[in-house]
Design a protein around this motif. Structure first.
Motif, PDB file in Angstrom:
ATOM      1  N   GLY A 135       0.788  -1.350  -0.007  1.00 18.60           N
ATOM      2  CA  GLY A 135      -0.006  -0.192  -0.077  1.00 18.60           C
ATOM      3  C   GLY A 135       0.695   1.129  -0.186  1.00 18.60           C
ATOM      4  N   THR A 136       1.936   1.234   0.826  1.00 15.88           N
ATOM      5  CA  THR A 136       2.825   2.436   0.642  1.00 15.88           C
ATOM      6  C   THR A 136       3.517   2.938  -0.581  1.00 15.88           C
ATOM      7  OG1 THR A 136       3.468   2.028   3.134  1.00 15.88           O
ATOM      8  CG2 THR A 136       4.800   3.269   2.075  1.00 15.88           C
ATOM      9  N   ASP A 137       3.739   1.535  -1.467  1.00 13.61           N
ATOM     10  CA  ASP A 137       4.588   1.712  -2.725  1.00 13.61           C
ATOM     11  C   ASP A 137       3.642   1.914  -3.767  1.00 13.61           C
ATOM     12  OD1 ASP A 137       7.104   1.214  -1.264  1.00 13.61           O
ATOM     13  OD2 ASP A 137       7.070  -0.975  -1.800  1.00 13.61           O
ATOM     14  N   PHE A 138       2.543   1.569  -3.731  1.00 15.99           N
ATOM     15  CA  PHE A 138       1.559   1.371  -4.919  1.00 15.99           C
ATOM     16  C   PHE A 138       0.331   2.377  -4.904  1.00 15.99           C
ATOM     17  CE2 PHE A 138       3.685  -2.662  -5.673  1.00 15.99           C
ATOM     18  CZ  PHE A 138       3.824  -2.819  -7.163  1.00 15.99           C
ATOM     19  N   ALA A 139       0.076   2.865  -3.548  1.00 11.82           N
ATOM     20  CA  ALA A 139      -1.268   3.634  -3.464  1.00 11.82           C
ATOM     21  C   ALA A 139      -1.066   5.051  -4.347  1.00 11.82           C
ATOM     22  CB  ALA A 139      -1.191   4.000  -1.856  1.00 11.82           C
TER      23      ALA A 139
ATOM     24  N   LEU B 239      -0.533  -6.528  -9.148  1.00 10.24           N
ATOM     25  CA  LEU B 239       0.573  -5.965  -8.545  1.00 10.24           C
ATOM     26  C   LEU B 239       1.709  -5.944  -9.825  1.00 10.24           C
ATOM     27  CD1 LEU B 239       1.094  -7.380  -5.005  1.00 10.24           C
ATOM     28  CD2 LEU B 239       0.356  -5.208  -5.701  1.00 10.24           C
ATOM     29  N   VAL B 240       1.902  -6.810 -10.617  1.00 10.35           N
ATOM     30  CA  VAL B 240       2.774  -6.668 -11.802  1.00 10.35           C
ATOM     31  C   VAL B 240       2.249  -5.766 -12.653  1.00 10.35           C
ATOM     32  CG1 VAL B 240       3.345  -8.064 -13.635  1.00 10.35           C
ATOM     33  CG2 VAL B 240       3.194  -9.166 -11.550  1.00 10.35           C
ATOM     34  N   ALA B 241       0.951  -5.552 -12.775  1.00 11.33           N
ATOM     35  CA  ALA B 241       0.424  -4.507 -13.716  1.00 11.33           C
ATOM     36  C   ALA B 241       0.397  -3.030 -13.153  1.00 11.33           C
ATOM     37  CB  ALA B 241      -0.876  -4.904 -14.094  1.00 11.33           C
ATOM     38  N   GLY B 242       0.731  -3.135 -11.783  1.00  9.82           N
ATOM     39  CA  GLY B 242       0.685  -1.895 -11.084  1.00  9.82           C
ATOM     40  C   GLY B 242      -0.726  -1.164 -10.608  1.00  9.82           C
ATOM     41  N   THR B 243      -1.640  -2.039 -10.594  1.00  4.54           N
ATOM     42  CA  THR B 243      -2.902  -1.433 -10.176  1.00  4.54           C
ATOM     43  C   THR B 243      -3.304  -1.536  -9.041  1.00  4.54           C
ATOM     44  OG1 THR B 243      -4.030  -3.297 -10.911  1.00  4.54           O
ATOM     45  CG2 THR B 243      -3.921  -1.946 -12.601  1.00  4.54           C
ATOM     46  N   PHE B 244      -3.302  -0.510  -8.234  1.00  5.66           N
ATOM     47  CA  PHE B 244      -3.399  -0.597  -6.642  1.00  5.66           C
ATOM     48  C   PHE B 244      -4.925  -0.800  -6.451  1.00  5.66           C
ATOM     49  CE2 PHE B 244      -4.781   1.943  -2.848  1.00  5.66           C
ATOM     50  CZ  PHE B 244      -4.015   1.267  -1.988  1.00  5.66           C
ATOM     51  N   ALA B 245      -5.926  -0.438  -7.129  1.00  8.21           N
ATOM     52  CA  ALA B 245      -7.214  -0.537  -7.063  1.00  8.21           C
ATOM     53  C   ALA B 245      -7.651  -2.068  -7.127  1.00  8.21           C
ATOM     54  CB  ALA B 245      -7.986   0.375  -7.822  1.00  8.21           C
ATOM     55  N   GLY B 246      -7.066  -2.683  -8.038  1.00  7.84           N
ATOM     56  CA  GLY B 246      -7.332  -4.207  -8.327  1.00  7.84           C
ATOM     57  C   GLY B 246      -6.701  -4.965  -6.995  1.00  7.84           C
TER      58      GLY B 246
END
Length: 118
Positions: A33-37, A92-99
Motif C-alpha cells: 500500500g505504501t509503494d503502490f497507493a 501488482l505486476v500490472a501496477g494497479t492498486f485498486a485491483g
C-alpha cells in the motif's frame, strides 16, 4: 501423539499455514500500500478492506453453509481464495492498486468459513 489420525495432522498443518499466510498478508499489504497507493492517505486501504471483507462475508457464508453444506462451500471458497490471490499478484505486476485492494477484500471473504478471528 502417535494415536492422532492423519487427517488431524493435515488439518493442523493447513491451519498453521493459513494463519502464517494471514500474518504475512497483513504485513505485505501495508508495505505494498505504501509503494503502490496513489496517495499516502490510501496506503492502509488494503488492510481496511481485509477487515471489511471478513465482516461482510460472515452472514452470507452462514446462509451458504445451511443451503449447500460445509464441504461444497469450503471447496468453493478455496477456489475463490486461490483465484483472488493469483489475480491480486497479477494486479501488482500490472501496477494497479485498486485491483489489488479489491482482490484482498475478496480473498478475505474465505476465512470466516474456518472461524478465523481475522
Amino acid at each position: 501423539m502417535k494415536n492422532i489420525p492423519g487427517t488431524v495432522w493435515r488439518l493442523m498443518i493447513a491451519y498453521s499455514l493459513m494463519m502464517a499466510g494471514t500474518s504475512l498478508m497483513v504485513l505485505l499489504a501495508g508495505i505494498i500500500g505504501t509503494d503502490f497507493a496513489p496517495s499516502s492517505d490510501l496506503a492502509t486501504l488494503p488492510i481496511a478492506l481485509v477487515v471489511v471483507g471478513l465482516a461482510t462475508s460472515t452472514l452470507p457464508t452462514g446462509r451458504l453453509l445451511n443451503r449447500f453444506g460445509r464441504q461444497r462451500v469450503f471447496i468453493a471458497y478455496g477456489f475463490i481464495a486461490i483465484t483472488a490471490a493469483l489475480t491480486a499478484m497479477q494486479s501488482l505486476v500490472a501496477g494497479t492498486f485498486a485491483g489489488f485492494s479489491v482482490l484482498l477484500w475478496i480473498y478475505r471473504n474465505e476465512p470466516c468459513l474456518q472461524g478465523e478471528p481475522g
